[in-house]
Design a protein around this motif. Structure first.
Motif, PDB file in Angstrom:
ATOM      1  N   GLY A   1       0.796  -1.215   0.000  1.00  0.00           N
ATOM      2  CA  GLY A   1       0.000   0.000   0.000  1.00  0.00           C
ATOM      3  C   GLY A   1       0.833   1.272   0.000  1.00  0.00           C
ATOM      4  N   GLU A   2       1.998   1.249   0.664  1.00  0.00           N
ATOM      5  CA  GLU A   2       2.824   2.453   0.737  1.00  0.00           C
ATOM      6  C   GLU A   2       3.470   2.783  -0.609  1.00  0.00           C
ATOM      7  OE1 GLU A   2       5.807  -0.771   1.353  1.00  0.00           O
ATOM      8  OE2 GLU A   2       3.707  -0.429   1.808  1.00  0.00           O
ATOM      9  N   LEU A   3       3.559   1.788  -1.501  1.00  0.00           N
ATOM     10  CA  LEU A   3       4.079   2.049  -2.839  1.00  0.00           C
ATOM     11  C   LEU A   3       2.991   2.617  -3.747  1.00  0.00           C
ATOM     12  CD1 LEU A   3       6.196  -1.190  -3.393  1.00  0.00           C
ATOM     13  CD2 LEU A   3       6.898   0.992  -2.401  1.00  0.00           C
ATOM     14  N   LEU A   4       1.756   2.185  -3.511  1.00  0.00           N
ATOM     15  CA  LEU A   4       0.642   2.654  -4.325  1.00  0.00           C
ATOM     16  C   LEU A   4       0.168   4.036  -3.880  1.00  0.00           C
ATOM     17  CD1 LEU A   4      -1.371  -0.699  -4.417  1.00  0.00           C
ATOM     18  CD2 LEU A   4       0.073   0.233  -6.231  1.00  0.00           C
ATOM     19  N   ALA A   5       0.227   4.303  -2.581  1.00  0.00           N
ATOM     20  CA  ALA A   5      -0.228   5.599  -2.045  1.00  0.00           C
ATOM     21  C   ALA A   5       0.754   6.050  -0.972  1.00  0.00           C
ATOM     22  CB  ALA A   5      -1.632   5.467  -1.471  1.00  0.00           C
ATOM     23  N   PRO A   6       1.948   6.512  -1.370  1.00  0.00           N
ATOM     24  CA  PRO A   6       3.004   6.807  -0.401  1.00  0.00           C
ATOM     25  C   PRO A   6       2.684   7.926   0.577  1.00  0.00           C
ATOM     26  CG  PRO A   6       3.616   7.560  -2.600  1.00  0.00           C
ATOM     27  CD  PRO A   6       2.383   6.731  -2.755  1.00  0.00           C
ATOM     28  N   ASP A   7       1.752   8.821   0.218  1.00  0.00           N
ATOM     29  CA  ASP A   7       1.453   9.951   1.097  1.00  0.00           C
ATOM     30  C   ASP A   7       0.254   9.700   2.015  1.00  0.00           C
ATOM     31  OD1 ASP A   7       3.536  11.476  -0.003  1.00  0.00           O
ATOM     32  OD2 ASP A   7       2.258  12.109  -1.673  1.00  0.00           O
ATOM     33  N   ALA A   8      -0.355   8.535   1.907  1.00  0.00           N
ATOM     34  CA  ALA A   8      -1.481   8.209   2.781  1.00  0.00           C
ATOM     35  C   ALA A   8      -1.017   8.134   4.233  1.00  0.00           C
ATOM     36  CB  ALA A   8      -2.113   6.884   2.357  1.00  0.00           C
ATOM     37  N   GLU A   9      -1.909   8.427   5.159  1.00  0.00           N
ATOM     38  CA  GLU A   9      -1.544   8.442   6.582  1.00  0.00           C
ATOM     39  C   GLU A   9      -1.005   7.093   7.030  1.00  0.00           C
ATOM     40  OE1 GLU A   9      -1.705   7.790  10.770  1.00  0.00           O
ATOM     41  OE2 GLU A   9      -3.107   6.835   9.344  1.00  0.00           O
ATOM     42  N   LEU A  10      -1.643   6.008   6.612  1.00  0.00           N
ATOM     43  CA  LEU A  10      -1.182   4.682   7.002  1.00  0.00           C
ATOM     44  C   LEU A  10       0.194   4.395   6.418  1.00  0.00           C
ATOM     45  CD1 LEU A  10      -1.696   1.974   8.376  1.00  0.00           C
ATOM     46  CD2 LEU A  10      -2.911   1.219   6.311  1.00  0.00           C
ATOM     47  N   SER A  11       0.428   4.801   5.182  1.00  0.00           N
ATOM     48  CA  SER A  11       1.731   4.596   4.552  1.00  0.00           C
ATOM     49  C   SER A  11       2.821   5.351   5.301  1.00  0.00           C
ATOM     50  CB  SER A  11       1.692   5.056   3.099  1.00  0.00           C
ATOM     51  OG  SER A  11       0.739   4.339   2.351  1.00  0.00           O
ATOM     52  N   THR A  12       2.557   6.600   5.638  1.00  0.00           N
ATOM     53  CA  THR A  12       3.536   7.413   6.361  1.00  0.00           C
ATOM     54  C   THR A  12       3.849   6.806   7.722  1.00  0.00           C
ATOM     55  OG1 THR A  12       2.751   9.408   5.242  1.00  0.00           O
ATOM     56  CG2 THR A  12       4.015   9.705   7.271  1.00  0.00           C
TER      57      THR A  12
END
Length: 235
Positions: free
Chosen positions: A200-211
């Protein structure tokens, strides 16, 4: 097992170098199906040996070698850790495993839940394992170095950080692996995040969970590789 390169992961490597103050060696291992098992895991083990033997020239402390791999790379990292343990060299200080791909048998509930939703799903996973293992897929003739969930003994492996999303295909095999590591006396930091998807952090790196997950990883790596710099490390 079947796609990717060092260029694919370049944007993940640079933050590690900067945030963890580490020497990072990214391995261009051979890919299945052109190069099936054991080529990928042996390539990575060869790279680890090269790092250990050239530690001085690379500016590496050989007492602080760590493995980092996500998804298929995570499964290969565990395979390399098992090889290093069984071949008695080199010593590993840590393994960082975001959502590792560990079990070719695909029999867990989560391996059946994630289908046809546009992320790494059951069909893609079966294709990856089939490419790596061929006719051995799902049989009793699969090495634990290829599919680490099959390893009977997990003792002696390095301290481990493992993350998996609650909506990830590998959720159950990863949770089982983490539990077995702890039962074998291996220190484990485990994060199972509700709502998390595979990579998920590669698909949406700026999302709160990714951060949040990225920060957790960096903190864990710093704690493992630079214990004297962290509040809970030796003074």
């Amino acid at each position: 097992m079947i796609t990717g390169s060092v260029l694919t992961d370049h944007r993940q490597v640079l933050p590690l170098v900067e945030a963890v103050d580490a020497v990072v060696v990214s391995v261009e291992y051979r890919l299945a199906p052109v190069h099936p098992d054991p080529a990928p895991v042996e390539d990575r083990y060869a790279a680890l040996l090269w790092m250990a033997r050239n530690a001085s020239a690379l500016g590496i402390d050989p007492g602080r070698l760590a493995l980092y791999g996500g998804s298929a790379g995570g499964g290969l990292a565990v395979g390399v850790a098992l090889l290093a343990r069984d071949r008695r060299h080199p010593h590993l200080a840590f393994q960082m495993l975001p959502y590792p791909m560990l079990d070719d048998r695909n029999t867990t509930p989560s391996s059946h839940e994630i289908t046809d939703i546009g992320i790494w799903d059951r069909a893609a996973n079966l294709q990856g394992w089939q490419s790596l293992l061929g006719d051995r897929l799902g049989t009793d003739h699969v090495s634990p170095y290829a599919a680490p969930a099959r390893a009977d003994d997990l003792s002696g492996l390095p301290p481990t950080y493992l993350y998996v999303g609650g909506l990830g295909l590998f959720r159950d095999e990863d949770l089982n692996y983490a539990n077995r590591l702890m039962q074998a006396g291996v220190p484990v930091e485990l994060h199972a995040c509700p709502g998390g998807i595979h990579a998920g952090e590669l698909l949406a790196p700026d999302a709160e969970l990714s951060t949040r997950n990225t920060n957790y990883r960096m903190t864990a790596l710093n704690r493992a590789l630079h214990p004297s710099r962290t509040p809970d490390g030796p003074q």
